[in-house]
Design a protein around this motif. Structure first.
Motif, PDB file in Angstrom:
ATOM      1  N   LEU A  41       0.689  -0.948   0.193  1.00 41.67           N
ATOM      2  CA  LEU A  41      -0.040  -0.030  -0.059  1.00 41.67           C
ATOM      3  C   LEU A  41       0.781   1.190  -0.051  1.00 41.67           C
ATOM      4  O   LEU A  41       0.386   2.462  -0.711  1.00 41.67           O
ATOM      5  CB  LEU A  41      -1.104  -0.023   1.278  1.00 41.67           C
ATOM      6  CG  LEU A  41      -1.998  -0.867   1.171  1.00 41.67           C
ATOM      7  CD1 LEU A  41      -2.849  -0.939   2.442  1.00 41.67           C
ATOM      8  CD2 LEU A  41      -2.955  -0.774   0.037  1.00 41.67           C
ATOM      9  N   VAL A  42       1.999   1.231   0.782  1.00 43.59           N
ATOM     10  CA  VAL A  42       3.111   2.301   0.849  1.00 43.59           C
ATOM     11  C   VAL A  42       3.666   2.592  -0.710  1.00 43.59           C
ATOM     12  O   VAL A  42       3.740   3.524  -1.132  1.00 43.59           O
ATOM     13  CB  VAL A  42       4.129   2.209   1.558  1.00 43.59           C
ATOM     14  CG1 VAL A  42       5.072   3.117   1.619  1.00 43.59           C
ATOM     15  CG2 VAL A  42       3.480   2.245   3.008  1.00 43.59           C
ATOM     16  N   ALA A  43       3.798   1.382  -1.376  1.00 40.89           N
ATOM     17  CA  ALA A  43       4.346   1.552  -2.792  1.00 40.89           C
ATOM     18  C   ALA A  43       3.311   2.055  -3.608  1.00 40.89           C
ATOM     19  O   ALA A  43       3.594   2.930  -4.426  1.00 40.89           O
ATOM     20  CB  ALA A  43       4.798  -0.021  -3.349  1.00 40.89           C
ATOM     21  N   VAL A  44       1.896   1.697  -3.567  1.00 42.80           N
ATOM     22  CA  VAL A  44       1.002   2.254  -4.306  1.00 42.80           C
ATOM     23  C   VAL A  44       0.972   3.769  -4.133  1.00 42.80           C
ATOM     24  O   VAL A  44       0.767   4.620  -5.263  1.00 42.80           O
ATOM     25  CB  VAL A  44      -0.386   1.491  -4.044  1.00 42.80           C
ATOM     26  CG1 VAL A  44      -1.527   2.350  -4.675  1.00 42.80           C
ATOM     27  CG2 VAL A  44      -0.278   0.268  -4.759  1.00 42.80           C
ATOM     28  N   TRP A  45       0.855   4.174  -2.788  1.00 48.18           N
ATOM     29  CA  TRP A  45       0.999   5.693  -2.492  1.00 48.18           C
ATOM     30  C   TRP A  45       2.160   6.364  -3.071  1.00 48.18           C
ATOM     31  O   TRP A  45       1.886   7.367  -3.692  1.00 48.18           O
ATOM     32  CB  TRP A  45       0.621   5.821  -1.014  1.00 48.18           C
ATOM     33  CG  TRP A  45       0.671   7.212  -0.695  1.00 48.18           C
ATOM     34  CD1 TRP A  45      -0.253   8.044  -0.684  1.00 48.18           C
ATOM     35  CD2 TRP A  45       1.904   7.969  -0.009  1.00 48.18           C
ATOM     36  NE1 TRP A  45       0.202   9.390  -0.441  1.00 48.18           N
ATOM     37  CE2 TRP A  45       1.515   9.458  -0.005  1.00 48.18           C
ATOM     38  CE3 TRP A  45       3.306   7.543   0.049  1.00 48.18           C
ATOM     39  CZ2 TRP A  45       2.196  10.322   0.509  1.00 48.18           C
ATOM     40  CZ3 TRP A  45       4.149   8.714   0.467  1.00 48.18           C
ATOM     41  CH2 TRP A  45       3.692   9.929   0.713  1.00 48.18           C
ATOM     42  N   LEU A  46       3.116   5.782  -3.134  1.00 50.07           N
ATOM     43  CA  LEU A  46       4.593   6.312  -3.577  1.00 50.07           C
ATOM     44  C   LEU A  46       4.300   6.488  -5.151  1.00 50.07           C
ATOM     45  O   LEU A  46       4.682   7.571  -5.616  1.00 50.07           O
ATOM     46  CB  LEU A  46       5.659   5.517  -3.311  1.00 50.07           C
ATOM     47  CG  LEU A  46       6.168   5.745  -1.647  1.00 50.07           C
ATOM     48  CD1 LEU A  46       7.243   4.638  -1.553  1.00 50.07           C
ATOM     49  CD2 LEU A  46       6.729   7.046  -1.377  1.00 50.07           C
ATOM     50  N   LEU A  47       3.819   5.443  -5.804  1.00 54.34           N
ATOM     51  CA  LEU A  47       3.497   5.529  -7.077  1.00 54.34           C
ATOM     52  C   LEU A  47       2.651   6.787  -7.542  1.00 54.34           C
ATOM     53  O   LEU A  47       2.991   7.535  -8.402  1.00 54.34           O
ATOM     54  CB  LEU A  47       3.142   4.438  -7.855  1.00 54.34           C
ATOM     55  CG  LEU A  47       2.906   4.261  -9.215  1.00 54.34           C
ATOM     56  CD1 LEU A  47       4.020   4.430 -10.080  1.00 54.34           C
ATOM     57  CD2 LEU A  47       2.333   2.881  -9.644  1.00 54.34           C
ATOM     58  N   TRP A  48       1.646   6.869  -6.795  1.00 51.36           N
ATOM     59  CA  TRP A  48       0.696   7.749  -7.070  1.00 51.36           C
ATOM     60  C   TRP A  48       1.175   9.297  -6.635  1.00 51.36           C
ATOM     61  O   TRP A  48       1.088  10.379  -7.783  1.00 51.36           O
ATOM     62  CB  TRP A  48      -0.593   7.736  -5.871  1.00 51.36           C
ATOM     63  CG  TRP A  48      -1.598   9.094  -6.065  1.00 51.36           C
ATOM     64  CD1 TRP A  48      -2.433   9.083  -7.303  1.00 51.36           C
ATOM     65  CD2 TRP A  48      -1.588  10.163  -5.235  1.00 51.36           C
ATOM     66  NE1 TRP A  48      -3.085  10.356  -6.885  1.00 51.36           N
ATOM     67  CE2 TRP A  48      -2.748  10.680  -5.888  1.00 51.36           C
ATOM     68  CE3 TRP A  48      -0.904  10.441  -4.167  1.00 51.36           C
ATOM     69  CZ2 TRP A  48      -3.077  12.206  -5.060  1.00 51.36           C
ATOM     70  CZ3 TRP A  48      -1.384  11.568  -3.598  1.00 51.36           C
ATOM     71  CH2 TRP A  48      -2.317  12.400  -4.014  1.00 51.36           C
ATOM     72  N   ALA A  49       1.947   9.453  -5.777  1.00 55.03           N
ATOM     73  CA  ALA A  49       2.710  10.546  -5.386  1.00 55.03           C
ATOM     74  C   ALA A  49       3.930  11.062  -6.493  1.00 55.03           C
ATOM     75  O   ALA A  49       3.993  12.131  -6.861  1.00 55.03           O
ATOM     76  CB  ALA A  49       3.580  10.505  -4.022  1.00 55.03           C
ATOM     77  N   ASP A  50       4.598   9.970  -6.893  1.00 51.12           N
ATOM     78  CA  ASP A  50       5.512  10.148  -8.223  1.00 51.12           C
ATOM     79  C   ASP A  50       4.840  10.793  -9.352  1.00 51.12           C
ATOM     80  O   ASP A  50       5.438  11.398 -10.019  1.00 51.12           O
ATOM     81  CB  ASP A  50       6.361   8.882  -8.475  1.00 51.12           C
ATOM     82  CG  ASP A  50       7.125   8.296  -7.419  1.00 51.12           C
ATOM     83  OD1 ASP A  50       7.245   8.939  -6.263  1.00 51.12           O
ATOM     84  OD2 ASP A  50       7.450   7.003  -7.500  1.00 51.12           O
ATOM     85  N   LEU A  51       3.692  10.307  -9.747  1.00 50.10           N
ATOM     86  CA  LEU A  51       2.989  10.623 -10.958  1.00 50.10           C
ATOM     87  C   LEU A  51       2.307  11.927 -10.700  1.00 50.10           C
ATOM     88  O   LEU A  51       2.178  12.498 -11.816  1.00 50.10           O
ATOM     89  CB  LEU A  51       2.301   9.422 -11.457  1.00 50.10           C
ATOM     90  CG  LEU A  51       2.757   8.272 -11.719  1.00 50.10           C
ATOM     91  CD1 LEU A  51       1.930   7.033 -12.024  1.00 50.10           C
ATOM     92  CD2 LEU A  51       3.759   8.226 -12.667  1.00 50.10           C
ATOM     93  N   THR A  52       1.901  12.451  -9.674  1.00 53.41           N
ATOM     94  CA  THR A  52       1.172  13.577  -9.343  1.00 53.41           C
ATOM     95  C   THR A  52       1.749  14.631  -9.041  1.00 53.41           C
ATOM     96  O   THR A  52       1.376  15.761  -9.056  1.00 53.41           O
ATOM     97  CB  THR A  52       0.083  13.286  -8.665  1.00 53.41           C
ATOM     98  OG1 THR A  52       0.477  12.807  -7.343  1.00 53.41           O
ATOM     99  CG2 THR A  52      -0.977  12.255  -9.202  1.00 53.41           C
ATOM    100  N   LEU A 109      11.118   7.029  -8.544  1.00 51.59           N
ATOM    101  CA  LEU A 109      10.645   5.916  -9.086  1.00 51.59           C
ATOM    102  C   LEU A 109      11.487   4.790  -8.399  1.00 51.59           C
ATOM    103  O   LEU A 109      11.011   3.707  -8.189  1.00 51.59           O
ATOM    104  CB  LEU A 109      10.766   5.819 -10.574  1.00 51.59           C
ATOM    105  CG  LEU A 109       9.785   6.724 -11.103  1.00 51.59           C
ATOM    106  CD1 LEU A 109       9.882   6.806 -12.726  1.00 51.59           C
ATOM    107  CD2 LEU A 109       8.099   6.183 -10.874  1.00 51.59           C
ATOM    108  N   LEU A 110      12.860   5.072  -8.114  1.00 48.22           N
ATOM    109  CA  LEU A 110      13.451   3.968  -7.558  1.00 48.22           C
ATOM    110  C   LEU A 110      13.254   3.633  -6.175  1.00 48.22           C
ATOM    111  O   LEU A 110      13.094   2.348  -5.775  1.00 48.22           O
ATOM    112  CB  LEU A 110      15.041   4.569  -7.489  1.00 48.22           C
ATOM    113  CG  LEU A 110      16.258   3.295  -7.017  1.00 48.22           C
ATOM    114  CD1 LEU A 110      16.210   2.308  -8.050  1.00 48.22           C
ATOM    115  CD2 LEU A 110      17.543   3.862  -6.956  1.00 48.22           C
ATOM    116  N   VAL A 111      12.870   4.570  -5.446  1.00 44.07           N
ATOM    117  CA  VAL A 111      12.450   4.413  -3.911  1.00 44.07           C
ATOM    118  C   VAL A 111      11.027   3.599  -4.032  1.00 44.07           C
ATOM    119  O   VAL A 111      10.666   2.585  -3.245  1.00 44.07           O
ATOM    120  CB  VAL A 111      12.124   5.541  -3.370  1.00 44.07           C
ATOM    121  CG1 VAL A 111      11.477   5.476  -1.948  1.00 44.07           C
ATOM    122  CG2 VAL A 111      13.437   6.430  -3.126  1.00 44.07           C
ATOM    123  N   THR A 112      10.136   4.080  -5.015  1.00 44.58           N
ATOM    124  CA  THR A 112       8.813   3.357  -5.050  1.00 44.58           C
ATOM    125  C   THR A 112       9.223   1.582  -5.400  1.00 44.58           C
ATOM    126  O   THR A 112       8.310   0.826  -4.989  1.00 44.58           O
ATOM    127  CB  THR A 112       7.914   3.943  -6.398  1.00 44.58           C
ATOM    128  OG1 THR A 112       7.922   5.201  -6.082  1.00 44.58           O
ATOM    129  CG2 THR A 112       6.609   3.287  -6.526  1.00 44.58           C
TER     130      THR A 112
END
Length: 129
Positions: free
Chosen positions: A28-39, A49-52
């Protein structure tokens, strides 16, 4: 009766459940990070993206280790213990940063799952005795 056909002992079952729970939480943290990366506006998208990807990999590793332990694969115990012990410095730095409400439970979780993984019933179930 073979070793694999015996019921999974309680400590091992709890360790598997907790590892799978950790996998879901980190996922779930990874999904949130992906959303944060893209927005979010970012200066270094590659690092974000590496952290994600690291978080997603950790979630996959925790899930896979839980599954391997559920199938009584003895080789999964050491990597699972290493991942659990990694929660100690993470929790410590959270504690130092004023997030004790999260750091202390993370440290307790790491120590608790490690204790479950090295308990006598788990050791027997994995064929170490």
């Amino acid at each position: 009766m073979t070793l694999a056909s015996a019921p999974i002992p309680g400590p091992l079952r709890w360790a598997v459940l907790l590892l799978r729970g950790e996998a879901v939480a980190v996922g779930l943290v990874a999904v949130w990070l992906l959303w944060a990366d893209l927005t979010a506006p970012t200066v270094d998208l590659a690092s974000a993206l590496l952290v994600t990807a690291f978080a997603a990999g950790a979630a996959a590793a925790l899930w896979a280790l839980g599954g391997a332990l559920a199938r009584r694969r003895a080789g999964a115990r050491a990597p699972a213990i290493v991942l659990q012990l990694m929660l100690l410095p993470i929790g410590w730095f959270m504690l130092q940063g004023g997030l004790g409400w999260l750091g202390v439970p993370l440290m307790a979780l790491g120590l608790g799952v490690t204790a479950l993984l090295v308990s006598t019933p788990t050791t027997r179930a994995l064929g170490f005795e």
